[in-house]
Structure formats: C-alpha cells, structure tokens
Design a protein around this motif. Structure first.
Motif, mmCIF file in Angstrom:
data_model
loop_
_atom_site.group_PDB
_atom_site.id
_atom_site.type_symbol
_atom_site.label_atom_id
_atom_site.label_comp_id
_atom_site.label_asym_id
_atom_site.label_seq_id
_atom_site.Cartn_x
_atom_site.Cartn_y
_atom_site.Cartn_z
ATOM 1 N N GLU A 27 59.976 11.704 60.605
ATOM 2 C CA GLU A 27 60.996 12.300 61.495
ATOM 3 C C GLU A 27 62.198 12.798 60.688
ATOM 4 O OE1 GLU A 27 60.194 9.827 65.652
ATOM 5 O OE2 GLU A 27 61.827 9.183 64.368
ATOM 6 N N GLY A 149 61.012 -6.793 72.486
ATOM 7 C CA GLY A 149 61.365 -5.679 71.597
ATOM 8 C C GLY A 149 61.296 -6.062 70.126
ATOM 9 N N ASP A 150 62.079 -5.367 69.328
ATOM 10 C CA ASP A 150 62.017 -5.539 67.870
ATOM 11 C C ASP A 150 62.205 -6.995 67.439
ATOM 12 O OD1 ASP A 150 61.648 -2.831 67.674
ATOM 13 O OD2 ASP A 150 63.464 -2.426 66.503
ATOM 14 N N MET A 156 57.086 -2.347 65.919
ATOM 15 C CA MET A 156 58.473 -2.157 66.364
ATOM 16 C C MET A 156 58.689 -0.709 66.789
ATOM 17 S SD MET A 156 60.695 -4.739 64.071
ATOM 18 C CE MET A 156 60.357 -4.121 62.453
ATOM 19 N N LEU A 157 58.248 -0.414 68.032
ATOM 20 C CA LEU A 157 58.407 0.943 68.579
ATOM 21 C C LEU A 157 59.062 0.874 69.951
ATOM 22 C CD1 LEU A 157 55.062 2.698 67.568
ATOM 23 C CD2 LEU A 157 57.322 3.098 66.611
ATOM 24 N N ALA A 158 59.663 2.003 70.329
ATOM 25 C CA ALA A 158 60.518 2.029 71.516
ATOM 26 C C ALA A 158 59.784 1.677 72.815
ATOM 27 C CB ALA A 158 61.161 3.405 71.640
ATOM 28 N N CYS A 187 55.326 7.290 70.706
ATOM 29 C CA CYS A 187 55.702 8.685 70.422
ATOM 30 C C CYS A 187 56.331 8.794 69.048
ATOM 31 C CB CYS A 187 56.751 9.175 71.402
ATOM 32 S SG CYS A 187 56.182 9.261 73.066
ATOM 33 N N TYR A 189 58.757 11.549 67.163
ATOM 34 C CA TYR A 189 59.552 12.718 67.574
ATOM 35 C C TYR A 189 59.635 13.752 66.467
ATOM 36 C CZ TYR A 189 60.341 9.768 71.498
ATOM 37 O OH TYR A 189 60.136 8.968 72.600
HETATM 38 C C1 LIG Z 1 65.598 5.726 62.432
HETATM 39 C C2 LIG Z 1 64.647 5.190 63.460
HETATM 40 C C3 LIG Z 1 63.701 6.028 64.036
HETATM 41 C C4 LIG Z 1 62.815 5.532 65.000
HETATM 42 N N1 LIG Z 1 61.896 6.374 65.565
HETATM 43 C C5 LIG Z 1 61.081 5.915 66.527
HETATM 44 C C6 LIG Z 1 60.147 6.780 67.179
HETATM 45 O O1 LIG Z 1 60.040 7.949 66.864
HETATM 46 N N2 LIG Z 1 59.357 6.276 68.155
HETATM 47 C C7 LIG Z 1 59.449 4.968 68.536
HETATM 48 O O2 LIG Z 1 58.729 4.577 69.459
HETATM 49 N N3 LIG Z 1 60.321 4.119 67.939
HETATM 50 C C8 LIG Z 1 61.137 4.553 66.947
HETATM 51 N N4 LIG Z 1 62.008 3.695 66.337
HETATM 52 C C9 LIG Z 1 61.984 2.270 66.735
HETATM 53 C C10 LIG Z 1 62.779 2.036 68.003
HETATM 54 O O3 LIG Z 1 64.072 2.587 67.882
HETATM 55 C C11 LIG Z 1 62.873 0.521 68.225
HETATM 56 O O4 LIG Z 1 61.596 -0.053 68.202
HETATM 57 C C12 LIG Z 1 63.524 0.204 69.556
HETATM 58 O O5 LIG Z 1 64.825 0.755 69.619
HETATM 59 C C13 LIG Z 1 63.569 -1.314 69.789
HETATM 60 O O6 LIG Z 1 64.245 -1.587 70.974
HETATM 61 P P1 LIG Z 1 64.993 -2.950 71.171
HETATM 62 O O7 LIG Z 1 65.578 -2.892 72.541
HETATM 63 O O8 LIG Z 1 64.087 -4.062 70.814
HETATM 64 O O9 LIG Z 1 66.133 -2.994 70.070
HETATM 65 P P2 LIG Z 1 67.398 -2.012 69.900
HETATM 66 O O10 LIG Z 1 67.095 -0.619 70.351
HETATM 67 O O11 LIG Z 1 67.835 -2.231 68.478
HETATM 68 O O12 LIG Z 1 68.457 -2.621 70.902
HETATM 69 C C14 LIG Z 1 69.086 -3.860 70.665
HETATM 70 C C15 LIG Z 1 70.518 -3.699 71.155
HETATM 71 O O13 LIG Z 1 71.143 -4.975 71.140
HETATM 72 C C16 LIG Z 1 72.442 -4.820 70.650
HETATM 73 N N5 LIG Z 1 72.877 -6.114 70.118
HETATM 74 C C17 LIG Z 1 72.510 -6.724 68.961
HETATM 75 N N6 LIG Z 1 73.127 -7.909 68.829
HETATM 76 C C18 LIG Z 1 73.891 -8.056 69.925
HETATM 77 C C19 LIG Z 1 74.774 -9.078 70.388
HETATM 78 N N7 LIG Z 1 74.990 -10.199 69.652
HETATM 79 N N8 LIG Z 1 75.395 -8.907 71.557
HETATM 80 C C20 LIG Z 1 75.181 -7.784 72.305
HETATM 81 N N9 LIG Z 1 74.371 -6.804 71.929
HETATM 82 C C21 LIG Z 1 73.734 -6.918 70.751
HETATM 83 C C22 LIG Z 1 72.320 -3.754 69.581
HETATM 84 O O14 LIG Z 1 73.576 -3.159 69.315
HETATM 85 C C23 LIG Z 1 71.350 -2.790 70.249
HETATM 86 O O15 LIG Z 1 71.994 -1.823 71.043
HETATM 87 C C24 LIG Z 1 62.876 4.157 65.366
HETATM 88 C C25 LIG Z 1 63.827 3.324 64.771
HETATM 89 C C26 LIG Z 1 64.704 3.824 63.815
HETATM 90 C C27 LIG Z 1 65.702 2.888 63.187
#
Ligand SMILES: Cc1cc2nc3c(=O)[nH]c(=O)nc-3n(C[C@H](O)[C@H](O)[C@H](O)COP(=O)(O)OP(=O)(O)OC[C@H]3O[C@@H](n4cnc5c(N)ncnc54)[C@H](O)[C@@H]3O)c2cc1C
Length: 216
Positions: A27, A149-150, A156-158, A187, A189
């Motif tokens: 990406e 999630g992650d 580890m995907l969205a 997906c 992107y």
């Molecule tokens: C550069 C990049 C590109 C990516 N591209 C893709 C892609 O093309 N397709 C795909 O499917 N996935 C992609 N991913 C992976 C995807 O972004 C993650 O798998 C997804 O966001 C995980 O969701 P989550 O809710 O588990 O964690 P996150 O999206 O990380 O959400 C966790 C949230 O919790 C918050 N948080 C953390 N600690 C605390 C706390 N103590 N108190 C309150 N809030 C807190 C964080 O700030 C964050 O907003 C990519 C990731 C990166 C880094």
C-alpha cells in the motif's frame, strides 16, 4: 521509519527501501511511487502479500513493477548502514549478498499487539507470546473483560478486528455465539484493490476438485 513516521513526513524522500512486501508494504509503495519517490520493496518470501491468492498476488506484483516499483523477493535483509543522508540495506538472495541505497528505509514488518497502556497485569488478564488470550467468545480469563482485534494477535487485519468486536459485543449482551473465522473478508487498499473472503484457490484445491471462474 515505521508507518506512523512515514505519514508524519513533512517532505517526500527521493528514494525509499520498503522492508516487507505485505499489506502495509505494498500500500505504501504504491502511494510513494505515485508521489514521485523511487521505491524498492524487499520481501523475504517468494512473492508479495503472503496469504493472498497466488494469481491475484502475481497480478498485483506486475502492476507495482509496471509503475516503476522495484520488487525484490526471496531476499532476507541482513542489516542497514545508516549515514546522514542515505541508508544502505544489505540483503541476501540465496548465496548472493546485494545492497540497495536509499534516502529512507521503511520497516513494515514486525507489527505486534500493544497493550502496554492498559495495565492488564494488574488485574491478571492472561497474555501469551505478546497477545491477550481469549476464548472462542472473545472473553479473557477474567470474567467481564473481553478483547478483540489486534490485541488478541493472529491475523491483524481490519475486518477481522471488526468481526471479533461484533462477536464480543454479542456475547457481552448475553447471546452465546462463538467467533467464526470461516468467512471473514479482507481488503488491501492498493489500485486495483484486492478483496477476498474464505479459502484461497490453493487452499480450496487441498479439499478436493474445484471450479475456478474468472470475470474481467
Ligand atoms: C499502515 C497500516 C496499514 C494497514 N492496512 C490494512 C489494510 O489494508 N487492510 C486491513 O484489513 N488492515 C490493515 N491494517 C491493519 C488494521 O489497521 C488493524 O488490523 C486494525 O486497525 C485493528 O483494529 P483494532 O480495533 O484491533 O485496533 P486499532 O485500530 O489500533 O484501535 C485501537 C484503538 O484503541 C486506542 N487505545 C489504545 N490504548 C488505549 C487506552 N489505554 N485507552 C483508550 N484507547 C486506547 C488506540 O488509540 C486505537 O484508536 C493496516 C495497519 C497499518 C498500521
């Protein structure tokens, strides 16, 4: 740089070596080449975006090469020599050692769950190999604490994170529903975008005769 540092850059580098040809690597490579940066991707496995259907991954690789991204696969990075204005990445392909020099190096590999701010050890939430342990209902070992999630590791995907989140919430609300990993979509992107759900062609073939359809 990691992806946060790339997004925080104030000026475009002339050239970048992207270590890792997974989702994030491809990406950002496509984005950076479109902005006029010279891009080289170095991937350890034989092809880009491991885990994605081979035919589609090959098409994506061709597309990247056609736009000028240099793709090196089957290459293991051994080190980075840092100078003030440039960095030289050393990698091996088979017995051969090669180098590539660029203004910046972008490391896309090695993402891992981060729950360092949550103090989960204080309440005794179990974690193993850097990920929070949950059962099939997304509940941790401490009743009333759920994770999705992650932070629970694995792929580890969205959309997987969303699906796990929905499963956790359903169970919190009193429905007894186990998380199913059978048909979670994913997906990438890039242009063209890559979307998939269920088994890849290779995996489906392992389970018996299949028919393959192609639609332009
Ligand atoms: C550069 C990049 C590109 C990516 N591209 C893709 C892609 O093309 N397709 C795909 O499917 N996935 C992609 N991913 C992976 C995807 O972004 C993650 O798998 C997804 O966001 C995980 O969701 P989550 O809710 O588990 O964690 P996150 O999206 O990380 O959400 C966790 C949230 O919790 C918050 N948080 C953390 N600690 C605390 C706390 N103590 N108190 C309150 N809030 C807190 C964080 O700030 C964050 O907003 C990519 C990731 C990166 C880094």
């Amino acid at each position: 740089m990691d992806s946060n540092q790339v997004l925080a850059m104030k000026a475009l580098p002339k050239s970048v070596v992207v270590i890792g040809g997974g989702v994030i690597g491809v990406e950002f490579a496509q984005f950076l080449i479109a902005m006029g940066t010279e891009v080289t991707i170095i991937e350890m496995l034989p092809g880009l975006v491991p885990g994605v259907d081979k035919e589609i991954a090959t098409l994506l690789q061709k597309q990247l090469s056609a736009t000028g991204v240099k793709v090196v696969t089957g290459a293991a990075v051994k080190g980075i020599a840092h100078k003030k204005t440039e960095n030289t990445v050393t990698y091996t392909i088979g017995n051969k050692t090669e180098t590539v020099t660029a203004e910046k190096v972008f490391l896309t590999v090695g993402r891992k769950p981060d729950f360092s701010l949550l103090s989960i050890d204080k309440v005794g939430v179990q974690h193993e190999r850097g990920a929070i342990v949950v059962n099939e209902f997304m509940e941790t070992n401490i009743p009333g604490i759920w994770a999705a999630g992650d932070v629970v590791g694995g792929i580890m995907l969205a959309h997987l994170a969303s699906a796990e989140g929905e499963c956790a919430v359903k169970n919190i609300l009193g429905h007894r529903e186990a998380m199913s990993y059978r048909a979670v979509p994913s997906c990438i992107y890039t242009t063209p975008e890559v979307a998939s759900v269920g088994l890849t062609e290779e995996k489906a073939k392992e389970q018996g005769d299949i028919q393959v359809g192609r639609f332009p």
